[in-house]
Motif scaffolding. Structure first.
Motif, PDB file in Angstrom:
ATOM      1  N   UNK A 134      -5.182  -3.034 -16.425  1.00  7.37           N
ATOM      2  CA  UNK A 134      -6.370  -2.336 -15.927  1.00  7.37           C
ATOM      3  C   UNK A 134      -6.058  -1.405 -14.766  1.00  7.37           C
ATOM      4  N   UNK A 135      -4.881  -1.534 -14.150  1.00  6.50           N
ATOM      5  CA  UNK A 135      -4.554  -0.680 -13.003  1.00  6.50           C
ATOM      6  C   UNK A 135      -3.055  -0.554 -12.850  1.00  6.50           C
ATOM      7  N   UNK A 136      -2.637   0.583 -12.342  1.00  2.00           N
ATOM      8  CA  UNK A 136      -1.249   0.815 -11.990  1.00  2.00           C
ATOM      9  C   UNK A 136      -1.153   1.266 -10.547  1.00  2.00           C
ATOM     10  N   UNK A 137      -0.026   0.983  -9.923  1.00  5.11           N
ATOM     11  CA  UNK A 137       0.162   1.243  -8.493  1.00  5.11           C
ATOM     12  C   UNK A 137       1.466   1.987  -8.283  1.00  5.11           C
ATOM     13  N   UNK A 138       1.464   2.930  -7.353  1.00  7.14           N
ATOM     14  CA  UNK A 138       2.684   3.654  -6.996  1.00  7.14           C
ATOM     15  C   UNK A 138       2.723   3.834  -5.490  1.00  7.14           C
ATOM     16  N   UNK A 139       3.822   3.376  -4.869  1.00 10.36           N
ATOM     17  CA  UNK A 139       4.033   3.551  -3.432  1.00 10.36           C
ATOM     18  C   UNK A 139       5.247   4.449  -3.226  1.00 10.36           C
ATOM     19  N   UNK A 140       5.133   5.358  -2.261  1.00 10.49           N
ATOM     20  CA  UNK A 140       6.199   6.320  -2.004  1.00 10.49           C
ATOM     21  C   UNK A 140       6.389   6.493  -0.503  1.00 10.49           C
ATOM     22  N   UNK A 141       7.641   6.500  -0.073  1.00 10.15           N
ATOM     23  CA  UNK A 141       7.954   6.745   1.331  1.00 10.15           C
ATOM     24  C   UNK A 141       7.831   8.242   1.596  1.00 10.15           C
ATOM     25  N   UNK A 142       7.114   8.586   2.674  1.00 11.85           N
ATOM     26  CA  UNK A 142       6.923   9.984   3.076  1.00 11.85           C
ATOM     27  C   UNK A 142       7.246  10.071   4.567  1.00 11.85           C
ATOM     28  N   UNK A 143       8.444  10.518   4.881  1.00  8.21           N
ATOM     29  CA  UNK A 143       8.843  10.552   6.283  1.00  8.21           C
ATOM     30  C   UNK A 143       8.848   9.149   6.865  1.00  8.21           C
ATOM     31  N   UNK A 144       8.097   8.943   7.950  1.00 11.69           N
ATOM     32  CA  UNK A 144       8.026   7.623   8.571  1.00 11.69           C
ATOM     33  C   UNK A 144       6.808   6.828   8.087  1.00 11.69           C
ATOM     34  N   UNK A 145       6.169   7.310   7.034  1.00 11.22           N
ATOM     35  CA  UNK A 145       4.965   6.664   6.523  1.00 11.22           C
ATOM     36  C   UNK A 145       5.153   6.311   5.050  1.00 11.22           C
ATOM     37  N   UNK A 146       4.137   5.678   4.496  1.00 14.30           N
ATOM     38  CA  UNK A 146       4.122   5.318   3.077  1.00 14.30           C
ATOM     39  C   UNK A 146       2.777   5.729   2.498  1.00 14.30           C
ATOM     40  N   UNK A 147       2.810   6.391   1.353  1.00 14.87           N
ATOM     41  CA  UNK A 147       1.598   6.668   0.595  1.00 14.87           C
ATOM     42  C   UNK A 147       1.570   5.696  -0.575  1.00 14.87           C
ATOM     43  N   UNK A 148       0.484   4.964  -0.698  1.00 20.79           N
ATOM     44  CA  UNK A 148       0.344   4.031  -1.815  1.00 20.79           C
ATOM     45  C   UNK A 148      -0.970   4.319  -2.519  1.00 20.79           C
ATOM     46  N   UNK A 149      -0.908   4.431  -3.833  1.00 20.22           N
ATOM     47  CA  UNK A 149      -2.096   4.773  -4.595  1.00 20.22           C
ATOM     48  C   UNK A 149      -2.274   3.862  -5.788  1.00 20.22           C
ATOM     49  N   UNK A 150      -3.498   3.791  -6.277  1.00 19.86           N
ATOM     50  CA  UNK A 150      -3.811   2.962  -7.439  1.00 19.86           C
ATOM     51  C   UNK A 150      -4.873   3.647  -8.276  1.00 19.86           C
ATOM     52  N   UNK A 151      -4.735   3.512  -9.579  1.00 21.29           N
ATOM     53  CA  UNK A 151      -5.761   3.950 -10.513  1.00 21.29           C
ATOM     54  C   UNK A 151      -6.272   2.752 -11.274  1.00 21.29           C
ATOM     55  N   UNK A 152      -7.549   2.435 -11.106  1.00 24.30           N
ATOM     56  CA  UNK A 152      -8.174   1.272 -11.736  1.00 24.30           C
ATOM     57  C   UNK A 152      -9.168   1.759 -12.785  1.00 24.30           C
ATOM     58  N   UNK A 153      -8.986   1.331 -14.033  1.00 21.58           N
ATOM     59  CA  UNK A 153      -9.896   1.715 -15.116  1.00 21.58           C
ATOM     60  C   UNK A 153     -11.249   1.034 -14.916  1.00 21.58           C
TER      61      UNK A 153
END
Length: 304
Positions: A134-153
């Motif tokens: 029902x959902x997938x997640x992707x986390x990515x390092x961006x400089x000194x931070x992290x962007x984490x996203x999710x798509x939930x059906x």
């Protein structure tokens, strides 16, 4: 203009912010259509136009990205698409791979809290209802931070899911609205707010422990909710080979431990930091996807 408008209200920033209440650490922004909410936040952070704590919600995503560069799209208004920018000060870079798992746990908790449905995790980055994703997640390092996203059906129609590629071993997709008890309507704003509130608690626990997944109890929580543990699995590796065994454990750094049996009957444990996992057959009867009244994930350990 929406390509496929839904009859339900969109996830707008003002409504989600109001549902979060006073004292929230998140600044929520909502947009209509975008390529990727993760990419948007990453570009804005690198350009110096936003700070950690920014949340971006989209009604439609046309160029979303999954693991290994796979594409992912969501029709307008059909999904909970959100990305969060965090800077976990004091957490070593090597430990930040757990942040995607934190958002996964937050989704599991929010779905149980707001929908009365038992969701679980599939290593490394999927949220499942039974044996459907029902959902997938992707986390990515961006400089000194992290962007984490999710798509939930939320209410993706069956004919809107793209056909799987030939030979694909991906889990079949499922939409949350088909699993809600008594066909109740989804409280989209409350679900998004519950996701962010749960993520706040889990992130605070993780950062307070300096990224130690054991001391913060994140590893225990993840293992408790991981459907891969105890399942017969095939781990498909980046080099094209595959290993078959039984999901055994999750290590302190988030790797999957699989028990394998050699031709002579000898048992051994192998650890995988990367790879696609295919759930084969249940070792025990599978848990039902619905469990009304599911407790918050940290309550199971006597926590908050």
């Amino acid at each position: 203009m929406p390509v496929n408008p839904r009859p339900t209200s969109p996830l707008d920033a003002a409504s989600v912010t109001a549902a979060l209440g006073a004292g929230t650490p998140w600044r929520v922004r909502s947009i209509g259509t975008t390529g990727s909410t993760n990419s948007d936040l990453a570009a804005e952070y690198l350009a110096g136009t936003i700070a950690p704590g920014q949340v971006l919600i989209a009604q439609e995503q046309t160029a979303g990205r999954g693991r290994l560069g796979r594409g992912w799209q969501a029709p307008y208004g059909s999904s909970q698409i959100l990305s969060v920018l965090v800077r976990p000060d004091g957490v070593p870079l090597a430990k930040r791979g757990w942040i995607g798992a934190l958002l996964g746990l937050a989704l599991v908790n929010a779905i149980g809290e707001r929908c009365g449905i038992r969701a679980q995790l599939k290593w490394p980055n999927d949220v499942v209802l039974g044996d459907s994703k029902c959902a997938g997640i992707l986390a990515e390092v961006v400089g000194d931070a992290v962007v984490v996203g999710a798509g939930l059906n939320l209410d993706v129609h069956l004919d809107e899911f793209p056909p799987p590629p030939i030979g694909s071993t991906s889990l079949p997709p499922v939409s949350l609205d088909t699993q809600v008890p008594n066909h109740a309507s989804l409280e989209r704003v409350e679900l998004a707010a519950a996701t962010l509130r749960s993520f706040t608690v889990l992130l605070d626990m993780f950062v307070a422990a300096g990224g130690d997944a054991v001391a913060s109890r994140i590893r225990s929580l993840y293992t408790l909710q991981c459907r891969t543990i105890g399942r017969a699995v095939r781990v498909e590796l980046p080099d094209g080979t595959a290993v078959v065994g039984v999901g055994h454990d999750i290590t302190d750094d988030g790797a999957l431990v699989v028990r394998t049996i050699a031709a002579d009957g000898a048992s051994s444990l192998r650890t995988f930091n990367a790879g696609d996992v295919v759930h084969l057959r249940p070792i025990d009867p599978p848990d039902p996807p619905g469990r009304p009244g599911a407790l918050p994930v940290w309550d199971a350990l006597g926590g908050r």
